[in-house]
Design a protein around this motif. Sequence first.
Motif, PDB file in Angstrom:
ATOM      1  N   LYS A  26      26.673  31.722  55.960  1.00  0.00           N
ATOM      2  CA  LYS A  26      27.632  32.289  56.176  1.00  0.00           C
ATOM      3  C   LYS A  26      28.832  31.368  55.703  1.00  0.00           C
ATOM      4  N   SER A  27      28.830  30.156  56.638  1.00  0.00           N
ATOM      5  CA  SER A  27      29.938  29.348  56.035  1.00  0.00           C
ATOM      6  C   SER A  27      30.431  29.476  54.767  1.00  0.00           C
TER       7      SER A  27
ATOM      8  N   CYS B  50      18.868  29.297  54.305  1.00  0.00           N
ATOM      9  CA  CYS B  50      19.416  28.482  54.560  1.00  0.00           C
ATOM     10  C   CYS B  50      19.804  27.751  53.871  1.00  0.00           C
TER      11      CYS B  50
ATOM     12  N   TYR C 192      23.148  33.372  66.963  1.00  0.00           N
ATOM     13  CA  TYR C 192      23.162  31.891  68.187  1.00  0.00           C
ATOM     14  C   TYR C 192      22.122  31.017  66.868  1.00  0.00           C
ATOM     15  N   CYS C 193      22.055  31.477  66.194  1.00  0.00           N
ATOM     16  CA  CYS C 193      21.385  31.040  64.357  1.00  0.00           C
ATOM     17  C   CYS C 193      22.191  29.760  64.133  1.00  0.00           C
ATOM     18  N   PRO C 194      21.607  28.992  64.245  1.00  0.00           N
ATOM     19  CA  PRO C 194      22.721  27.277  63.607  1.00  0.00           C
ATOM     20  C   PRO C 194      22.704  27.663  62.136  1.00  0.00           C
TER      21      PRO C 194
ATOM     22  N   LYS D 270      22.386  42.089  61.573  1.00  0.00           N
ATOM     23  CA  LYS D 270      22.096  41.060  62.759  1.00  0.00           C
ATOM     24  C   LYS D 270      20.899  42.265  63.378  1.00  0.00           C
TER      25      LYS D 270
ATOM     26  N   GLU E  37      26.075  41.867  55.868  1.00  0.00           N
ATOM     27  CA  GLU E  37      25.549  41.741  57.810  1.00  0.00           C
ATOM     28  C   GLU E  37      24.214  41.789  58.320  1.00  0.00           C
TER      29      GLU E  37
ATOM     30  N   CYS F 251      21.756  30.794  60.055  1.00  0.00           N
ATOM     31  CA  CYS F 251      22.812  31.569  59.485  1.00  0.00           C
ATOM     32  C   CYS F 251      24.091  31.506  59.610  1.00  0.00           C
ATOM     33  N   VAL F 252      24.460  30.787  60.436  1.00  0.00           N
ATOM     34  CA  VAL F 252      26.182  30.392  61.237  1.00  0.00           C
ATOM     35  C   VAL F 252      26.335  29.185  59.474  1.00  0.00           C
ATOM     36  N   ARG F 253      25.686  28.299  59.043  1.00  0.00           N
ATOM     37  CA  ARG F 253      25.947  27.533  57.824  1.00  0.00           C
ATOM     38  C   ARG F 253      25.681  28.061  57.192  1.00  0.00           C
TER      39      ARG F 253
ATOM     40  N   THR G  23      20.664  37.666  60.097  1.00  0.00           N
ATOM     41  CA  THR G  23      20.906  36.795  61.318  1.00  0.00           C
ATOM     42  C   THR G  23      20.912  37.841  62.042  1.00  0.00           C
TER      43      THR G  23
END
Length: 83
Positions: free
Chosen positions: A19-20, A67, A11-13, A33, A31, A15-17, A8
């Motif tokens: 991981k969510s 993703c 500030y990578c949307p 980074k 993770e 990546c956030v998605r 990841t």
Amino acid sequence: MKQIDIYTKAYCPFCVRAKSLLDSKNISYNEIKIDQQPELRAPMIERALGRSTVPQIFIGDMHVGGCDDLFALEQQKKLDALL
């Protein structure tokens, strides 16, 4: 359960998605980074067969992809079987 590695950047949307989705399924992951450890970017690209975007997701030795690939597996009801 197989080890999950997810490369990841902050500030990578996407990546956030990704991981969510894993968090919502109570799946633990490692993770990595690459913005904080840039020396790990080249091994990620090699491991991902040339793909250089993030996230790059691996379940065990299998390269899942990014993703969208992770969500596609979930929609096809194939993600749980890989874990």
